[in-house]
Design a protein around this motif. Sequence first.
Motif, PDB file in Angstrom:
ATOM      1  N   PHE A 252      -0.504   0.184  -8.348  1.00  0.00           N
ATOM      2  CA  PHE A 252       0.777   0.345  -7.662  1.00  0.00           C
ATOM      3  C   PHE A 252       0.970   1.780  -7.175  1.00  0.00           C
ATOM      4  CE2 PHE A 252       1.905  -3.655  -9.835  1.00  0.00           C
ATOM      5  CZ  PHE A 252       2.373  -4.352  -8.735  1.00  0.00           C
ATOM      6  N   ALA A 253       0.428   2.746  -7.899  1.00  0.00           N
ATOM      7  CA  ALA A 253       0.473   4.129  -7.422  1.00  0.00           C
ATOM      8  C   ALA A 253      -0.263   4.249  -6.098  1.00  0.00           C
ATOM      9  CB  ALA A 253      -0.129   5.070  -8.462  1.00  0.00           C
ATOM     10  N   SER A 254      -1.412   3.623  -6.008  1.00  0.00           N
ATOM     11  CA  SER A 254      -2.189   3.639  -4.764  1.00  0.00           C
ATOM     12  C   SER A 254      -1.432   2.941  -3.644  1.00  0.00           C
ATOM     13  CB  SER A 254      -3.539   2.966  -5.000  1.00  0.00           C
ATOM     14  OG  SER A 254      -4.292   2.908  -3.814  1.00  0.00           O
ATOM     15  N   LEU A 255      -0.772   1.840  -3.978  1.00  0.00           N
ATOM     16  CA  LEU A 255       0.023   1.116  -2.979  1.00  0.00           C
ATOM     17  C   LEU A 255       1.136   2.003  -2.428  1.00  0.00           C
ATOM     18  CD1 LEU A 255       0.330  -1.888  -1.851  1.00  0.00           C
ATOM     19  CD2 LEU A 255       2.218  -2.070  -3.485  1.00  0.00           C
ATOM     20  N   LEU A 256       1.775   2.767  -3.308  1.00  0.00           N
ATOM     21  CA  LEU A 256       2.852   3.652  -2.877  1.00  0.00           C
ATOM     22  C   LEU A 256       2.332   4.762  -1.972  1.00  0.00           C
ATOM     23  CD1 LEU A 256       5.014   4.054  -6.117  1.00  0.00           C
ATOM     24  CD2 LEU A 256       5.464   2.624  -4.130  1.00  0.00           C
ATOM     25  N   ARG A 257       1.181   5.298  -2.312  1.00  0.00           N
ATOM     26  CA  ARG A 257       0.637   6.395  -1.490  1.00  0.00           C
ATOM     27  C   ARG A 257       0.252   5.912  -0.104  1.00  0.00           C
ATOM     28  NH1 ARG A 257      -1.635   7.933  -6.759  1.00  0.00           N
ATOM     29  NH2 ARG A 257      -0.469   9.782  -7.461  1.00  0.00           N
ATOM     30  N   ASP A 258      -0.213   4.686  -0.014  1.00  0.00           N
ATOM     31  CA  ASP A 258      -0.501   4.117   1.306  1.00  0.00           C
ATOM     32  C   ASP A 258       0.791   3.893   2.081  1.00  0.00           C
ATOM     33  OD1 ASP A 258      -2.281   2.443   3.258  1.00  0.00           O
ATOM     34  OD2 ASP A 258      -0.615   1.118   2.717  1.00  0.00           O
ATOM     35  N   GLY A 259       1.798   3.326   1.418  1.00  0.00           N
ATOM     36  CA  GLY A 259       3.136   3.233   1.991  1.00  0.00           C
ATOM     37  C   GLY A 259       3.429   2.060   2.893  1.00  0.00           C
ATOM     38  N   SER A 260       2.409   1.364   3.360  1.00  0.00           N
ATOM     39  CA  SER A 260       2.632   0.308   4.353  1.00  0.00           C
ATOM     40  C   SER A 260       3.274  -0.937   3.772  1.00  0.00           C
ATOM     41  CB  SER A 260       1.301  -0.055   5.019  1.00  0.00           C
ATOM     42  OG  SER A 260       0.713   1.071   5.641  1.00  0.00           O
ATOM     43  N   TRP A 261       3.344  -1.037   2.448  1.00  0.00           N
ATOM     44  CA  TRP A 261       3.885  -2.228   1.805  1.00  0.00           C
ATOM     45  C   TRP A 261       5.348  -2.484   2.141  1.00  0.00           C
ATOM     46  CZ3 TRP A 261       8.067  -2.417  -1.496  1.00  0.00           C
ATOM     47  CH2 TRP A 261       8.553  -1.179  -1.935  1.00  0.00           C
ATOM     48  N   VAL A 262       6.057  -1.479   2.654  1.00  0.00           N
ATOM     49  CA  VAL A 262       7.501  -1.620   2.915  1.00  0.00           C
ATOM     50  C   VAL A 262       7.803  -2.494   4.124  1.00  0.00           C
ATOM     51  CG1 VAL A 262       8.040   0.604   1.853  1.00  0.00           C
ATOM     52  CG2 VAL A 262       7.597   0.490   4.323  1.00  0.00           C
TER      53      VAL A 262
ATOM     54  N   ASP B 106       8.425   9.490  14.670  1.00  0.00           N
ATOM     55  CA  ASP B 106       7.139  10.193  14.593  1.00  0.00           C
ATOM     56  C   ASP B 106       6.247   9.700  13.458  1.00  0.00           C
ATOM     57  OD1 ASP B 106       8.748  11.162  12.607  1.00  0.00           O
ATOM     58  OD2 ASP B 106       8.336  13.284  12.987  1.00  0.00           O
ATOM     59  N   ASN B 107       6.690   8.703  12.723  1.00  0.00           N
ATOM     60  CA  ASN B 107       5.896   8.097  11.642  1.00  0.00           C
ATOM     61  C   ASN B 107       5.269   9.161  10.745  1.00  0.00           C
ATOM     62  OD1 ASN B 107       4.664   6.129  10.065  1.00  0.00           O
ATOM     63  ND2 ASN B 107       3.037   5.664  11.542  1.00  0.00           N
ATOM     64  N   PRO B 108       6.103   9.987  10.106  1.00  0.00           N
ATOM     65  CA  PRO B 108       5.576  11.113   9.311  1.00  0.00           C
ATOM     66  C   PRO B 108       4.697  10.696   8.134  1.00  0.00           C
ATOM     67  CG  PRO B 108       7.904  10.765   8.847  1.00  0.00           C
ATOM     68  CD  PRO B 108       7.576   9.903  10.019  1.00  0.00           C
ATOM     69  N   LEU B 109       4.862   9.465   7.650  1.00  0.00           N
ATOM     70  CA  LEU B 109       4.069   8.992   6.510  1.00  0.00           C
ATOM     71  C   LEU B 109       2.781   8.309   6.957  1.00  0.00           C
ATOM     72  CD1 LEU B 109       6.966   7.537   4.307  1.00  0.00           C
ATOM     73  CD2 LEU B 109       5.993   9.836   4.283  1.00  0.00           C
ATOM     74  N   ASN B 110       2.611   8.159   8.255  1.00  0.00           N
ATOM     75  CA  ASN B 110       1.394   7.559   8.824  1.00  0.00           C
ATOM     76  C   ASN B 110       1.108   6.187   8.223  1.00  0.00           C
ATOM     77  OD1 ASN B 110      -0.833   7.618  10.607  1.00  0.00           O
ATOM     78  ND2 ASN B 110      -2.199   8.234   8.936  1.00  0.00           N
ATOM     79  N   ILE B 111       2.130   5.344   8.188  1.00  0.00           N
ATOM     80  CA  ILE B 111       1.980   3.994   7.642  1.00  0.00           C
ATOM     81  C   ILE B 111       1.847   2.973   8.772  1.00  0.00           C
ATOM     82  CG2 ILE B 111       3.307   4.566   5.582  1.00  0.00           C
ATOM     83  CD1 ILE B 111       5.679   3.029   6.820  1.00  0.00           C
ATOM     84  N   TRP B 112       1.356   1.807   8.428  1.00  0.00           N
ATOM     85  CA  TRP B 112       1.308   0.702   9.387  1.00  0.00           C
ATOM     86  C   TRP B 112       2.713   0.154   9.583  1.00  0.00           C
ATOM     87  CZ3 TRP B 112      -2.812  -0.325  12.262  1.00  0.00           C
ATOM     88  CH2 TRP B 112      -4.073   0.103  11.814  1.00  0.00           C
ATOM     89  N   ARG B 113       3.105  -0.020  10.871  1.00  0.00           N
ATOM     90  CA  ARG B 113       4.430  -0.538  11.181  1.00  0.00           C
ATOM     91  C   ARG B 113       4.320  -1.562  12.308  1.00  0.00           C
ATOM     92  NH1 ARG B 113       8.049   4.832  12.056  1.00  0.00           N
ATOM     93  NH2 ARG B 113       6.767   4.922  13.945  1.00  0.00           N
ATOM     94  N   LEU B 114       5.269  -2.487  12.326  1.00  0.00           N
ATOM     95  CA  LEU B 114       5.332  -3.471  13.399  1.00  0.00           C
ATOM     96  C   LEU B 114       6.314  -2.948  14.443  1.00  0.00           C
ATOM     97  CD1 LEU B 114       4.105  -6.332  13.901  1.00  0.00           C
ATOM     98  CD2 LEU B 114       6.298  -7.260  13.121  1.00  0.00           C
ATOM     99  N   VAL B 115       5.777  -2.477  15.569  1.00  0.00           N
ATOM    100  CA  VAL B 115       6.600  -1.886  16.623  1.00  0.00           C
ATOM    101  C   VAL B 115       6.541  -2.793  17.847  1.00  0.00           C
ATOM    102  CG1 VAL B 115       7.032   0.130  18.075  1.00  0.00           C
ATOM    103  CG2 VAL B 115       6.120   0.429  15.755  1.00  0.00           C
ATOM    104  N   ASN B 116       7.696  -3.338  18.200  1.00  0.00           N
ATOM    105  CA  ASN B 116       7.755  -4.307  19.300  1.00  0.00           C
ATOM    106  C   ASN B 116       6.720  -5.418  19.125  1.00  0.00           C
ATOM    107  OD1 ASN B 116       9.918  -3.292  20.836  1.00  0.00           O
ATOM    108  ND2 ASN B 116       8.590  -1.727  21.760  1.00  0.00           N
ATOM    109  N   GLY B 117       6.544  -5.826  17.871  1.00  0.00           N
ATOM    110  CA  GLY B 117       5.645  -6.939  17.579  1.00  0.00           C
ATOM    111  C   GLY B 117       4.190  -6.570  17.454  1.00  0.00           C
ATOM    112  N   SER B 118       3.849  -5.281  17.604  1.00  0.00           N
ATOM    113  CA  SER B 118       2.460  -4.829  17.513  1.00  0.00           C
ATOM    114  C   SER B 118       2.277  -3.975  16.262  1.00  0.00           C
ATOM    115  CB  SER B 118       2.080  -4.028  18.760  1.00  0.00           C
ATOM    116  OG  SER B 118       0.776  -3.502  18.632  1.00  0.00           O
ATOM    117  N   LEU B 119       1.287  -4.312  15.445  1.00  0.00           N
ATOM    118  CA  LEU B 119       1.033  -3.574  14.215  1.00  0.00           C
ATOM    119  C   LEU B 119       0.186  -2.344  14.512  1.00  0.00           C
ATOM    120  CD1 LEU B 119       1.578  -3.794  11.138  1.00  0.00           C
ATOM    121  CD2 LEU B 119      -0.669  -4.883  10.935  1.00  0.00           C
ATOM    122  N   ASN B 120       0.733  -1.164  14.217  1.00  0.00           N
ATOM    123  CA  ASN B 120       0.004   0.072  14.514  1.00  0.00           C
ATOM    124  C   ASN B 120       0.586   1.230  13.701  1.00  0.00           C
ATOM    125  OD1 ASN B 120       2.213   1.430  16.113  1.00  0.00           O
ATOM    126  ND2 ASN B 120       1.888  -0.357  17.428  1.00  0.00           N
TER     127      ASN B 120
END
Length: 526
Positions: free
Chosen positions: A111-121, A508-522
Amino acid sequence: MHGKNRIGYSLLETEHGTVKAYSPITKESLPEKFDVAGQDEVNTALDQAEKAFSAYKYISATKKADFLDAIADEILALGDELIERACLESALPEGRIRGERGRTMGQLKMFASLLRDGSWVEASIEPAMPDREPLPRADLRKMLRPVGPVVVFTASNFPLAFSTAGGDTASALAAGNPVIVKAHESHLGTNELVSDAIARAAEKTEMPDGVFCSLTGKGYEIGKHLVQHPKTKSVAFTGSFKGGKALYDLANERENPIPVFAEMGSINPVFVLPDKVATDPESLAKATAGSINLGVGQFCTNPGLIIGIKSDALNTYISTLATETESIQATTMLNSGIAKAYKSGADHAAEQSGVQVIAKGAEAEEGLEGQSTVATVSATDFLKTPELQHEVFGPFSLIVTCADSDEVEKIIASLSGQLTATFLATDKDIADFETIIKNASELCGRLIFNSFPTGVEVCHSMQHGGPYPAATDSRFTSVGTGAIKRFVRPVCYQDAPKSILPEELHNDNPLNIWRLVNGSLNKDKI
């Protein structure tokens, strides 16, 4: 041992009496006394947890990850003292406890690793479109946020991995929620050691006071107070159907009902298909016996039901399983309550119409030992007796003999929700029984082929849960990274200023996580 209840960084004495842990090894109560908490201590713990939540939910994911890593390190630092105490309180062998300690630490670090990646949100962004016709679109941004104080009821059969710092606690803390643990009465010393380790980790990583509490109860009152306290926002439970259902009902009696994520056990049907059993019935039976008796059958994934179609090969499988069962030594179970319930459940199943006990292991010498038992019943009698679907927690399994595939299909249709369903099958079996296998996937959380259900891998892809009554909500798992989603809720921010938005939703996505932006994952900036 201090024997006190833990409220954040403080140890609290009470005036409600004391309890002792009982050792199934020595057959005596252990000397340490542990203070019993009451309504006042529950109030204090939830007040402190609520205060901690106001700060903890805003602490960065990186710092929360450091906290989880520190808990794992502090548990390891307990050394042999923890191993010896857990063995003493559970009668589980040292090797099992050491493995469970490794699993506990592994879950925390996962779970620590999951948090550091951050994309789980699951950050999702739809930027404003003020010029859109015929109507403009507002700026919409959504992500998962923590819910608030989580109450964790620890399990009897895993004194570490499903206990004080187990998967429920790890996932709730990772999600950003304070945790209040209700200590299991069988593991009071183990709980104290681990609770103190969590508190040391919290102090070292500067977590808010009250991010973790641990209370000791006597009887059911403490559990009722915890579940029905207005500041409790969610509950996690691993144990019996009776216990989980009671907590679920209590939560729904509240003025503001809250979710109870209860994993309540299962009979985990194993389908022994014709072509597979014909290939090597003896080896298959020996492997089945090993799974039934692993850990004295004290796993929620223990194979309590075996279904096969009548044949000479199935007869050989059954007779070999009976022979293997007769060689099994009776072994000490986790506690007297479980041992008593096992004997009662096995005896009750054996008394049902059409049920024939075909083999028992070595006779138990005293009340805490579990005697391995295998029985058979026809599909016709099984279908007439819903009680045979009740879990017998221990080394018991019932073999249902079917006349043909139609009866197998009727068995599947009759079964309630399960944690697992297993098919021992060749490619030919899978082709012949494809529809039946697909139907079985509707009743379980994990569909298994050519291995046994005992043993749950802790990973991203695991589903440990299932349709009711295996669990109270089949959409969630209590094992693996997906467990974190039990303790969050989605929040949408509409036209929110940057100062209000969590960093996960900044342009600016400061955490550099994967996000769904206008339906596109990036990971792109906006």
